[in-house]
Motif scaffolding. Sequence first.
Motif, short mmCIF file in Angstrom:
data_model
loop_
_atom_site.label_atom_id
_atom_site.label_comp_id
_atom_site.label_asym_id
_atom_site.label_seq_id
_atom_site.Cartn_x
_atom_site.Cartn_y
_atom_site.Cartn_z
N THR A 34 0.82 -1.20 0.00
CA THR A 34 0.00 0.00 0.00
C THR A 34 0.86 1.26 0.00
N GLY A 35 0.21 2.40 -0.26
CA GLY A 35 0.88 3.69 -0.23
C GLY A 35 0.31 4.58 0.86
N MET A 70 4.58 17.16 13.89
CA MET A 70 3.86 16.12 13.17
C MET A 70 4.53 15.81 11.83
N LEU A 71 4.94 16.84 11.09
CA LEU A 71 5.60 16.60 9.81
C LEU A 71 6.93 15.88 10.00
N ARG A 72 7.66 16.24 11.06
CA ARG A 72 8.93 15.54 11.31
C ARG A 72 8.69 14.06 11.60
N LYS A 73 7.67 13.77 12.40
CA LYS A 73 7.38 12.37 12.72
C LYS A 73 6.95 11.60 11.47
N LEU A 74 6.09 12.21 10.66
CA LEU A 74 5.67 11.56 9.42
C LEU A 74 6.86 11.31 8.50
N SER A 75 7.80 12.25 8.46
CA SER A 75 8.92 12.16 7.52
C SER A 75 9.89 11.02 7.84
N VAL A 76 9.86 10.52 9.08
CA VAL A 76 10.74 9.39 9.43
C VAL A 76 9.95 8.09 9.56
N GLY A 77 8.67 8.11 9.16
CA GLY A 77 7.92 6.87 9.05
C GLY A 77 6.84 6.61 10.07
N PHE A 78 6.65 7.50 11.05
CA PHE A 78 5.53 7.32 11.96
C PHE A 78 4.22 7.58 11.22
N TRP A 79 3.15 6.87 11.64
CA TRP A 79 1.87 6.98 10.94
C TRP A 79 0.74 6.71 11.93
N PRO A 80 -0.36 7.47 11.86
CA PRO A 80 -1.47 7.21 12.78
C PRO A 80 -2.11 5.85 12.51
N LYS A 81 -2.48 5.16 13.60
CA LYS A 81 -3.25 3.93 13.47
C LYS A 81 -4.65 4.25 12.94
N PRO A 82 -5.40 3.26 12.45
CA PRO A 82 -6.76 3.55 11.96
C PRO A 82 -7.61 4.32 12.96
N ASP A 83 -7.55 3.93 14.23
CA ASP A 83 -8.29 4.68 15.25
C ASP A 83 -7.75 6.10 15.39
N GLU A 105 8.77 -4.58 9.50
CA GLU A 105 7.47 -5.17 9.17
C GLU A 105 6.58 -4.16 8.44
N VAL A 106 6.66 -2.88 8.86
CA VAL A 106 5.86 -1.84 8.20
C VAL A 106 6.27 -1.70 6.74
N TRP A 107 7.60 -1.71 6.47
CA TRP A 107 8.07 -1.47 5.10
C TRP A 107 7.85 -2.68 4.20
N LYS A 108 7.52 -3.84 4.78
CA LYS A 108 7.09 -4.97 3.95
C LYS A 108 5.67 -4.76 3.45
N LEU A 185 13.38 7.29 3.26
CA LEU A 185 12.64 6.13 3.75
C LEU A 185 12.87 4.92 2.84
N PRO A 186 12.84 3.72 3.40
CA PRO A 186 13.11 2.51 2.59
C PRO A 186 11.90 2.10 1.76
N LEU A 187 11.62 2.90 0.74
CA LEU A 187 10.43 2.73 -0.09
C LEU A 187 10.81 2.53 -1.55
#
Length: 275
Positions: A34-35, A70-83, A105-108, A185-187
């Motif tokens: 997914t993206g 928030m942008l810094r956290k997103l830029s290193v791969g953190f992401w909100p859970k569905p909730d 596991e996330v990058w898989k 990021l390893p994408l």
Amino acid sequence: MAESVLIFGDSGYYKTTNLGSAAEYLYERTGGRTGRYIDAGGNPKPIEPLVASGIIEAVSVLGAKFPCTMLRKLSVGFWPKPDGLKKMRDGVPLRAEDWIAPSPEVWKRVGFYLCDPMGGMADILLEDLREQGRQIGQDVVGRWTEAAADTGLPGGAETFCNNPPAHYGWVQRETAALVRQFNALPLERVVWTSHEAKGEEEDTRRAVRGPSIVGKAATDTILKHFGTVIHHEGAVSADKKSTTVLCYFNPHPDALGVIYKCKPRVPVEMKGELM
């Protein structure tokens, strides 16, 4: 490290629509990974079907209480859970446990990022500095306060001011750092959009056209952080009843001779075939 692509152009020339096409391509290319789509003021309408189908997860940083962090956290791969995403849509503050930390596991499972638009991130950072009255080498300009008792409006007092030049320099550097971090990021790929702007070459001060970012100085220098850079331009038909969108991957001039800076990132031996 991800391959990075930047698409820039005026509003209405299908930049976000092309993000949707890129997402479908990358979803297949990565075997169903997914993206993640980060909305910083784009128009996500064209990709909503892909979000509904699960090909893309989307988060908006518009209206975030602490957008710099928030942008810094997103830029290193953190992401909100569905909730956590639901809480964000409902305006509920998030806690640390509402976030997914980056891991092998996330990058898989996640294969690509879509960032829309880069200049929107810069605008959000600049506005947050102004709203908070941040002092970065210089104080904010022309600060004044209107008390609720004077205006007769509900709520507390409101303070207004303008950004000093030091804010622009900080935002330019922070935006460049965010671009580098996302692209590291390893994408499979990170695809960016941006509106276009007129800027200056760093050494010659000649006018150039490139991606929009606060202040003229960064329009040229930000390009070095991307691999492929594509410019979307509209060509109106002779009868002025339709517009064709042209996508340039090589530098080309506007009507006044100012160069739009673009570049393809392909192996040298394939350049002839590309042309």
